[in-house]
Design a protein around this motif. Structure first.
Motif, mmCIF file in Angstrom:
data_model
loop_
_atom_site.group_PDB
_atom_site.id
_atom_site.type_symbol
_atom_site.label_atom_id
_atom_site.label_comp_id
_atom_site.label_asym_id
_atom_site.label_seq_id
_atom_site.Cartn_x
_atom_site.Cartn_y
_atom_site.Cartn_z
ATOM 1 N N GLN A 25 0.845 -1.195 0.000
ATOM 2 C CA GLN A 25 0.000 0.000 0.000
ATOM 3 C C GLN A 25 0.883 1.248 0.000
ATOM 4 O O GLN A 25 2.044 1.198 0.391
ATOM 5 C CB GLN A 25 -0.904 0.026 1.239
ATOM 6 C CG GLN A 25 -1.826 -1.153 1.378
ATOM 7 C CD GLN A 25 -2.903 -1.191 0.317
ATOM 8 O OE1 GLN A 25 -3.365 -0.150 -0.150
ATOM 9 N NE2 GLN A 25 -3.310 -2.385 -0.067
ATOM 10 N N GLU A 26 0.288 2.364 -0.393
ATOM 11 C CA GLU A 26 1.006 3.632 -0.362
ATOM 12 C C GLU A 26 0.989 4.185 1.064
ATOM 13 O O GLU A 26 -0.006 4.090 1.768
ATOM 14 C CB GLU A 26 0.359 4.632 -1.323
ATOM 15 C CG GLU A 26 1.209 5.823 -1.588
ATOM 16 C CD GLU A 26 0.727 6.638 -2.786
ATOM 17 O OE1 GLU A 26 1.362 7.666 -3.046
ATOM 18 O OE2 GLU A 26 -0.262 6.258 -3.426
ATOM 19 N N HIS A 27 2.112 4.745 1.474
ATOM 20 C CA HIS A 27 2.254 5.326 2.809
ATOM 21 C C HIS A 27 2.530 6.815 2.666
ATOM 22 O O HIS A 27 3.272 7.228 1.781
ATOM 23 C CB HIS A 27 3.393 4.655 3.572
ATOM 24 C CG HIS A 27 3.133 3.211 3.853
ATOM 25 N ND1 HIS A 27 2.826 2.756 5.108
ATOM 26 C CD2 HIS A 27 3.103 2.129 3.044
ATOM 27 C CE1 HIS A 27 2.633 1.453 5.057
ATOM 28 N NE2 HIS A 27 2.795 1.045 3.811
ATOM 29 N N PHE A 28 1.960 7.619 3.563
ATOM 30 C CA PHE A 28 2.097 9.069 3.504
ATOM 31 C C PHE A 28 2.665 9.583 4.812
ATOM 32 O O PHE A 28 2.396 9.033 5.879
ATOM 33 C CB PHE A 28 0.728 9.722 3.249
ATOM 34 C CG PHE A 28 0.059 9.235 2.004
ATOM 35 C CD1 PHE A 28 0.385 9.756 0.767
ATOM 36 C CD2 PHE A 28 -0.897 8.231 2.072
ATOM 37 C CE1 PHE A 28 -0.225 9.300 -0.380
ATOM 38 C CE2 PHE A 28 -1.520 7.765 0.928
ATOM 39 C CZ PHE A 28 -1.189 8.299 -0.306
ATOM 40 N N PHE A 29 3.422 10.666 4.745
ATOM 41 C CA PHE A 29 4.009 11.290 5.931
ATOM 42 C C PHE A 29 3.756 12.787 5.888
ATOM 43 O O PHE A 29 3.779 13.402 4.827
ATOM 44 C CB PHE A 29 5.518 11.044 5.990
ATOM 45 C CG PHE A 29 5.873 9.632 6.335
ATOM 46 C CD1 PHE A 29 5.974 8.664 5.355
ATOM 47 C CD2 PHE A 29 6.096 9.271 7.644
ATOM 48 C CE1 PHE A 29 6.292 7.354 5.673
ATOM 49 C CE2 PHE A 29 6.427 7.970 7.973
ATOM 50 C CZ PHE A 29 6.522 7.015 6.980
ATOM 51 N N GLU A 30 3.510 13.353 7.069
ATOM 52 C CA GLU A 30 3.388 14.795 7.243
ATOM 53 C C GLU A 30 4.281 15.189 8.403
ATOM 54 O O GLU A 30 4.494 14.400 9.326
ATOM 55 C CB GLU A 30 1.956 15.196 7.615
ATOM 56 C CG GLU A 30 0.905 14.887 6.617
ATOM 57 C CD GLU A 30 -0.483 15.234 7.157
ATOM 58 O OE1 GLU A 30 -0.591 15.997 8.144
ATOM 59 O OE2 GLU A 30 -1.460 14.730 6.609
ATOM 60 N N LEU A 31 4.783 16.412 8.388
ATOM 61 C CA LEU A 31 5.537 16.955 9.508
ATOM 62 C C LEU A 31 4.745 18.131 10.049
ATOM 63 O O LEU A 31 4.471 19.093 9.325
ATOM 64 C CB LEU A 31 6.929 17.400 9.067
ATOM 65 C CG LEU A 31 7.841 17.907 10.173
ATOM 66 C CD1 LEU A 31 8.173 16.774 11.144
ATOM 67 C CD2 LEU A 31 9.109 18.489 9.596
ATOM 68 N N VAL A 32 4.348 18.030 11.335
ATOM 69 C CA VAL A 32 3.488 19.050 11.939
ATOM 70 C C VAL A 32 4.166 19.595 13.187
ATOM 71 O O VAL A 32 4.620 18.834 14.043
ATOM 72 C CB VAL A 32 2.107 18.455 12.305
ATOM 73 C CG1 VAL A 32 1.205 19.523 12.902
ATOM 74 C CG2 VAL A 32 1.453 17.821 11.088
ATOM 75 N N GLY A 33 4.233 20.913 13.278
ATOM 76 C CA GLY A 33 4.817 21.577 14.435
ATOM 77 C C GLY A 33 3.747 22.092 15.376
ATOM 78 O O GLY A 33 2.686 22.539 14.934
#
Length: 137
Positions: free
Chosen positions: A68-76
């Motif tokens: 499956q496709e995996h997604f990443f976000e960076l949140v401060g």
């Protein structure tokens, strides 16, 4: 045209010894850090390295999957500590569909972190505390 689309999202290197596979990927798509509330991680992953180069945070992660496709976000965090230099906690969020495959994915993510600055001007300093990583950035 279809070959160009296959290679536009990233590069991939697959290796294995017959008992399992390791897939190394470098994300080529531009990822931008944001400030605000983040969703909870619904897929486990491990941060294996994190470093800042200029206005980019480069993070190496590993997780199991491959189907499956995996997604990443960076949140401060919106809140900044009142120290010198100021500090902001940041979180890497990993989302995607449930992936039952067992390949070990090793991926390098690059985030533009200009939005995480204390002040939007040259020379502004801030310490970033990445959840899951012991060293301050």
């Amino acid at each position: 045209m279809s070959i160009l689309l296959l290679f536009s999202c990233g590069t991939k290197k697959i290796s294995g010894d017959g008992t399992g596979q390791t897939i190394e990927m470098k994300t080529e798509k531009k990822l931008v850090a944001t400030i605000g509330k983040s969703a909870m991680n619904n897929n486990p992953f491990k941060i294996t390295n994190a470093v800042i180069e200029g206005n980019k945070l480069i993070v190496d992660v590993s997780y199991s999957g491959g189907c499956q496709e995996h997604f990443f976000e960076l949140v401060g965090d919106e809140a900044i500590s009142k120290s010198l230099p100021p500090q902001r906690t940041i979180r890497l969020v990993h989302t995607g569909e449930q992936d039952l495959c067992k390949a070990m994915i090793m991926r390098t993510l690059e985030f533009d972190i200009k939005n995480l600055a204390y002040q939007q001007k040259a020379g502004s300093e801030i310490i970033l505390k990445l959840e899951g990583w012991d060293q301050h950035l």
